[in-house]
Design a protein around this motif. Structure first.
Motif, PDB file in Angstrom:
ATOM      1  N   GLN A 183      -8.137  13.278  -8.938  1.00  0.00           N
ATOM      2  CA  GLN A 183      -8.728  12.587  -7.524  1.00  0.00           C
ATOM      3  C   GLN A 183      -7.707  11.434  -7.089  1.00  0.00           C
ATOM      4  OE1 GLN A 183     -12.597  11.272  -8.419  1.00  0.00           O
ATOM      5  NE2 GLN A 183     -13.597  12.944  -7.308  1.00  0.00           N
ATOM      6  N   SER A 184      -7.301  10.734  -8.303  1.00  0.00           N
ATOM      7  CA  SER A 184      -6.224   9.783  -8.198  1.00  0.00           C
ATOM      8  C   SER A 184      -5.131  10.456  -7.666  1.00  0.00           C
ATOM      9  CB  SER A 184      -5.880   8.978  -9.570  1.00  0.00           C
ATOM     10  OG  SER A 184      -5.129   8.030  -9.458  1.00  0.00           O
ATOM     11  N   ARG A 185      -4.424  11.543  -8.190  1.00  0.00           N
ATOM     12  CA  ARG A 185      -3.307  12.111  -7.752  1.00  0.00           C
ATOM     13  C   ARG A 185      -3.292  12.593  -6.187  1.00  0.00           C
ATOM     14  NH1 ARG A 185      -3.023  14.656 -13.027  1.00  0.00           N
ATOM     15  NH2 ARG A 185      -3.979  16.475 -12.252  1.00  0.00           N
ATOM     16  N   ASN A 186      -4.431  12.803  -5.931  1.00  0.00           N
ATOM     17  CA  ASN A 186      -4.609  13.463  -4.591  1.00  0.00           C
ATOM     18  C   ASN A 186      -4.581  12.331  -3.516  1.00  0.00           C
ATOM     19  OD1 ASN A 186      -4.835  15.937  -5.309  1.00  0.00           O
ATOM     20  ND2 ASN A 186      -7.240  15.951  -5.206  1.00  0.00           N
ATOM     21  N   LEU A 187      -5.165  11.194  -3.855  1.00  0.00           N
ATOM     22  CA  LEU A 187      -5.088   9.830  -3.168  1.00  0.00           C
ATOM     23  C   LEU A 187      -3.685   9.579  -3.105  1.00  0.00           C
ATOM     24  CD1 LEU A 187      -8.282   7.906  -4.413  1.00  0.00           C
ATOM     25  CD2 LEU A 187      -7.984   9.011  -2.260  1.00  0.00           C
ATOM     26  N   GLU A 188      -2.856   9.496  -4.121  1.00  0.00           N
ATOM     27  CA  GLU A 188      -1.522   8.978  -4.147  1.00  0.00           C
ATOM     28  C   GLU A 188      -0.790   9.795  -3.067  1.00  0.00           C
ATOM     29  OE1 GLU A 188      -0.131   9.035  -8.183  1.00  0.00           O
ATOM     30  OE2 GLU A 188      -1.108   7.393  -8.678  1.00  0.00           O
ATOM     31  N   THR A 189      -0.999  11.275  -3.328  1.00  0.00           N
ATOM     32  CA  THR A 189      -0.448  12.333  -2.304  1.00  0.00           C
ATOM     33  C   THR A 189      -0.785  11.939  -0.809  1.00  0.00           C
ATOM     34  OG1 THR A 189      -0.502  14.133  -4.005  1.00  0.00           O
ATOM     35  CG2 THR A 189      -0.347  14.727  -1.669  1.00  0.00           C
ATOM     36  N   ILE A 190      -2.008  11.714  -0.533  1.00  0.00           N
ATOM     37  CA  ILE A 190      -2.336  11.181   0.875  1.00  0.00           C
ATOM     38  C   ILE A 190      -1.611   9.904   1.246  1.00  0.00           C
ATOM     39  CG2 ILE A 190      -4.319  10.335   2.232  1.00  0.00           C
ATOM     40  CD1 ILE A 190      -6.176  12.148   0.435  1.00  0.00           C
ATOM     41  N   HIS A 191      -1.662   8.828   0.449  1.00  0.00           N
ATOM     42  CA  HIS A 191      -0.836   7.673   0.657  1.00  0.00           C
ATOM     43  C   HIS A 191       0.662   7.796   0.873  1.00  0.00           C
ATOM     44  CE1 HIS A 191       0.656   3.541  -0.230  1.00  0.00           C
ATOM     45  NE2 HIS A 191      -0.384   3.176   0.319  1.00  0.00           N
ATOM     46  N   ALA A 192       1.249   8.887   0.017  1.00  0.00           N
ATOM     47  CA  ALA A 192       2.863   9.039   0.249  1.00  0.00           C
ATOM     48  C   ALA A 192       2.947   9.624   1.519  1.00  0.00           C
ATOM     49  CB  ALA A 192       3.113   9.615  -0.966  1.00  0.00           C
ATOM     50  N   SER A 193       2.173  10.597   1.947  1.00  0.00           N
ATOM     51  CA  SER A 193       2.126  11.540   3.034  1.00  0.00           C
ATOM     52  C   SER A 193       2.058  10.349   4.442  1.00  0.00           C
ATOM     53  CB  SER A 193       1.317  12.452   3.157  1.00  0.00           C
ATOM     54  OG  SER A 193       1.339  13.574   2.144  1.00  0.00           O
ATOM     55  N   GLY A 194       0.955   9.525   4.349  1.00  0.00           N
ATOM     56  CA  GLY A 194       0.797   8.606   5.351  1.00  0.00           C
ATOM     57  C   GLY A 194       2.118   7.912   5.530  1.00  0.00           C
ATOM     58  N   ASN A 195       2.613   7.275   4.440  1.00  0.00           N
ATOM     59  CA  ASN A 195       3.719   6.376   4.668  1.00  0.00           C
ATOM     60  C   ASN A 195       5.105   7.236   5.194  1.00  0.00           C
ATOM     61  OD1 ASN A 195       2.830   3.940   3.817  1.00  0.00           O
ATOM     62  ND2 ASN A 195       3.126   4.513   1.528  1.00  0.00           N
ATOM     63  N   HIS A 196       5.155   8.496   4.718  1.00  0.00           N
ATOM     64  CA  HIS A 196       6.222   9.250   5.379  1.00  0.00           C
ATOM     65  C   HIS A 196       6.009   9.530   6.890  1.00  0.00           C
ATOM     66  CE1 HIS A 196       9.123  12.198   5.710  1.00  0.00           C
ATOM     67  NE2 HIS A 196       8.358  13.297   5.935  1.00  0.00           N
TER      68      HIS A 196
END
Length: 425
Positions: free
Chosen positions: A60-73
């Motif tokens: 779940q933590s990795r998924n949230l990091e992916t969501i956050h990174a995608s939003g920043n991109h």
């Protein structure tokens, strides 16, 4: 002869129009792909969380990091589009203040360190001879330029090294920053159009590495606006070298530093601690027509200890603030139905409301901040909200109103990399 010249001019105009249409179509295809990719990640991983498909806390933590990174991109893509439109309209804004180029370069490299390490690319920053510790320029724009150029160097280098060298050009008396890589390089034909907006070296580059083709064009134009210049040399299959030149004033009190200057960063070391700001005792009114934004601010500020009230539009805020119960600060969205933030702020000031009002706006064009301040706002925060920045602003208000309350430091991590750390990649 006149007829032939006219015909030739028409053929040239036709070819230019066809080339422009082709470039436009190619750019739209790229930007569509670049936008849809992070959106797909955000929606896809969010659905996995919502449907309970992923229950392991680490996953779940990795998924949230992916969501956050995608939003920043996605945000960076939007910022690039806005920047190129501002540049084309000659409405780009730059600041002029003291900044330390070597430190900015090192901070940029720290953010790209992981990506370089994953590819096994050697990453190094060097100061050659004596350079000015500080120059007068725009640190935000310089950081943007270096992020684009160094980021591209890492992106297009599969093996070898990326080396950033900083020196003073004794001939031109300019600060010179060279970003040299051992990446895929470019042909002479590709070099001719490398700084053109909306283009990349060729379609195979786009398919392999992605990107919109805006970064280099924006960087070159920003360098010119800062009074500097940018050039590039490259050889296909052997790598590229981008050279940035920035002017500086050689005064008698100008502090010059050498390679030992970087050791200051090493002594600072890593600070990965998170010290949340406390806003205990602060009473804030959040005014926003978006329920999502209201809830997000309620959680963030509430976790910091603030007491939060919510209003959906400017009229509700007016009605609430005419009551006797005091409010320390108003967070005012500027685009709302019924009564917008500009009008609500003006009316509040006319009624004698003298507490701080911080504008929250998704607008980011030239003049937006000035318009908010002219309406009576004390400060300005753009959306998506940088919560570190907002909490720091609120902590100052909290200390003024509640001096006995101890506010902590920013949530932001201060991570700095030194050459010794980079050499081990």
């Amino acid at each position: 002869n006149e007829l032939r010249r006219t015909q030739k001019d028409l053929e040239i105009a036709r070819d230019e129009a066809e080339a422009a249409n082709s470039a436009k179509s190619s750019f739209l295809a790229r930007i569509s792909h670049e936008i849809r990719t992070p959106i797909s990640a955000v929606i896809g991983f969010t659905e996995l969380m919502l449907r309970g498909v992923v229950t392991n806390p680490r996953e779940q933590s990795r998924n949230l990091e992916t969501i956050h990174a995608s939003g920043n991109h996605l945000l960076q893509l939007i910022n690039d589009l806005l920047d190129i439109s501002k540049i084309e309209a000659d409405k780009i804004e730059v600041e002029s203040m003291a900044c330390e180029p070597a430190r900015i370069a090192q901070e940029v490299m720290s953010t790209l360190e992981t990506k370089a390490a994953q590819k096994g690319v050697e990453f190094d920053l060097r100061i050659l001879g004596l350079i000015p510790r500080s120059i007068t320029s725009d640190p935000t724009r310089l950081r943007q330029i270096l992020t684009n150029i160094i980021g591209n160097a890492v992106k297009f280098t599969e093996q070898g090294q990326v080396v950033v060298s900083i020196r003073v050009d004794e001939t031109s008396h300019q600060l010179t920053m060279e970003i040299r890589d051992t990446g895929i390089g470019m042909t002479e034909r590709q070099l001719e159009k490398i700084f053109d907006p909306f283009t990349q070296a060729d379609s195979s580059t786009t398919r392999r590495f992605g990107g919109t083709g805006l970064g280099l064009s924006i960087s070159q134009r920003l360098m010119e606006i800062l009074g500097g210049s940018m050039s590039v040399k490259s050889s296909l299959g052997k790598g590229s070298c981008f050279t940035l030149r920035l002017p500086f004033e050689a005064t008698s009190d100008l502090e010059m530093v050498d390679g030992d200057y970087l050791e200051e960063f090493e002594r600072i070391g890593y600070d990965r601690s998170w010290s949340p700001i406390r806003l205990d005792g602060l009473r804030a009114l959040v005014v926003d027509d978006s329920e999502t934004n209201r809830e997000l601010l309620r959680i963030v500020l509430g976790e910091a200890g603030a007491t939060i009230e919510l209003s959906e539009n400017g009229q509700q805020a007016l009605d609430r603030l005419q009551q006797e119960n005091p409010i320390d600060v108003v967070l005012m969205d500027m685009q709302m139905p019924i009564l917008d933030g500009y009008t609500a702020t003006e009316r509040l000031r006319q009624l004698g409301f003298d507490r701080p009002i911080i504008a929250l706006t998704a607008n980011s064009m030239m003049g937006d901040e000035e318009r908010c301040l002219a309406a009576g706002c004390n400060d300005y925060v753009s959306k998506p909200i940088d919560f570190d920045q907002l909490l720091e602003k609120l902590s100052r208000i909290c200390r003024q109103n509640h001096p006995r309350t101890t506010a902590g430091q920013s949530l932001r991590r201060s991570i700095q990399i030194c050459p010794k750390d980079l050499s081990g990649l």
